[in-house]
Design a protein around this motif. Sequence first.
Motif, PDB file in Angstrom:
ATOM      1  N   ASP A  28       0.699  -0.994  -0.611  1.00 48.63           N
ATOM      2  CA  ASP A  28       0.238   0.717   0.239  1.00 48.63           C
ATOM      3  C   ASP A  28       0.450   1.118  -0.125  1.00 48.63           C
ATOM      4  OD1 ASP A  28       1.037   0.084   2.972  1.00 48.63           O
ATOM      5  OD2 ASP A  28      -1.055  -0.152   3.405  1.00 48.63           O
ATOM      6  N   GLU A  29       2.295   1.066   0.143  1.00 47.26           N
ATOM      7  CA  GLU A  29       3.066   2.154   0.001  1.00 47.26           C
ATOM      8  C   GLU A  29       2.950   2.482  -1.427  1.00 47.26           C
ATOM      9  OE1 GLU A  29       6.380   2.607   3.016  1.00 47.26           O
ATOM     10  OE2 GLU A  29       5.721   0.141   2.156  1.00 47.26           O
ATOM     11  N   ASP A  31       1.090   3.881  -5.006  1.00 42.48           N
ATOM     12  CA  ASP A  31      -0.265   3.894  -5.382  1.00 42.48           C
ATOM     13  C   ASP A  31       0.109   4.327  -6.539  1.00 42.48           C
ATOM     14  OD1 ASP A  31       0.033   6.729  -5.712  1.00 42.48           O
ATOM     15  OD2 ASP A  31      -0.712   6.733  -4.179  1.00 42.48           O
ATOM     16  N   ASP A 122       1.081  -8.788   0.621  1.00 40.22           N
ATOM     17  CA  ASP A 122       0.724  -7.562   1.388  1.00 40.22           C
ATOM     18  C   ASP A 122       2.530  -6.959   1.002  1.00 40.22           C
ATOM     19  OD1 ASP A 122      -1.701  -7.688   0.917  1.00 40.22           O
ATOM     20  OD2 ASP A 122      -2.047  -7.091   2.536  1.00 40.22           O
TER      21      ASP A 122
END
Length: 308
Positions: A28-29, A31, A122
């Motif tokens: 999630d770092e 985008d 993830d």
Amino acid sequence: MLYNGDWDRTGLDYLALKNQWHVVARADEVDAERPKAVKLLGEELVLWRDGTGKIHAWKDYCGHRGARLSLGCVKDGEIECPYHGWRFDADGDCTRVPAHPDRALPSSAYLIFRHQAVERYDLIWASLAPPERPLPVFPEWDDGSFRKVFAGPYRYRGNALRSVENFLDASHFPFVHPNLNGNPDAPEPLADYEVFRDERGLHSSEISVYQPYGDHRGIPVNARYTYSVFNPTTAFFVKKTGETDRFCTFLNATPVDEAECLIWLIVAINFGADLTEERILYRQDKVFEQDRLIVESQRPARLPLDLR
Ligand code: FES
Ligand SMILES: [Fe+2]
């Protein structure tokens, strides 16, 4: 022996680790719009996502005039250099030179340098050269009875292999983690254990230790550890307590360069549904801070293959 200043120049060449997967970021770092700069084995990389969401890890470099792509942006699924706006697609081909729209597009042969990248657990993984082994297998990840908590990354001004050596070392518990993982006034002898190999890597048989504050519940436990090493910088333990309680740690020590590493942890536990994430992280942060001080103190900083 007289010290002749040589020992820091001997030992393992850390570039031997370029043919394997390393964790470089949390998924999630990165985008859809912003590239991210990271460093792996001394190499500066840019991570970015194309229009399909696929992750890329390239040298953080635009061969036109050498600017860093990580200062640019992603537009229409292509990465745009911050200097003259040249754009590159997911294959690394140049698609746009704004100053000369009528000229033929340049070959990207010396403009872009691509590495391998993939997402799993993830996390974003990169390999500077074709990886010799598959991604590590972490079965508890897909097991819904295990709660997963990310900890770190912890930055050690120390060698990544030293941190793995530390992770696999049960005899330091009473001294480095007093009153948590061992009793400093009555350090236990360790019984012999076996190490065996299978297609996933190396594994130990059970190692039993008494721990005054053995896990996030803060209770004393008789812990039975089994350790695994999936890659030189990927290690794992399952800590069994009681009949069914399991506390697993999946550790990746990423060599930022030879003297610095980032430690990415995923903790998996099948107990303590009432434990807050804060409480879990409190114990993780404390233990890894205690380890950091020791690992950063070790000499030689590079882990020598011949420990004599
Ligand atoms: S340096 Fe990248 S477009 Fe000029
Ligand atoms: Fe430790």
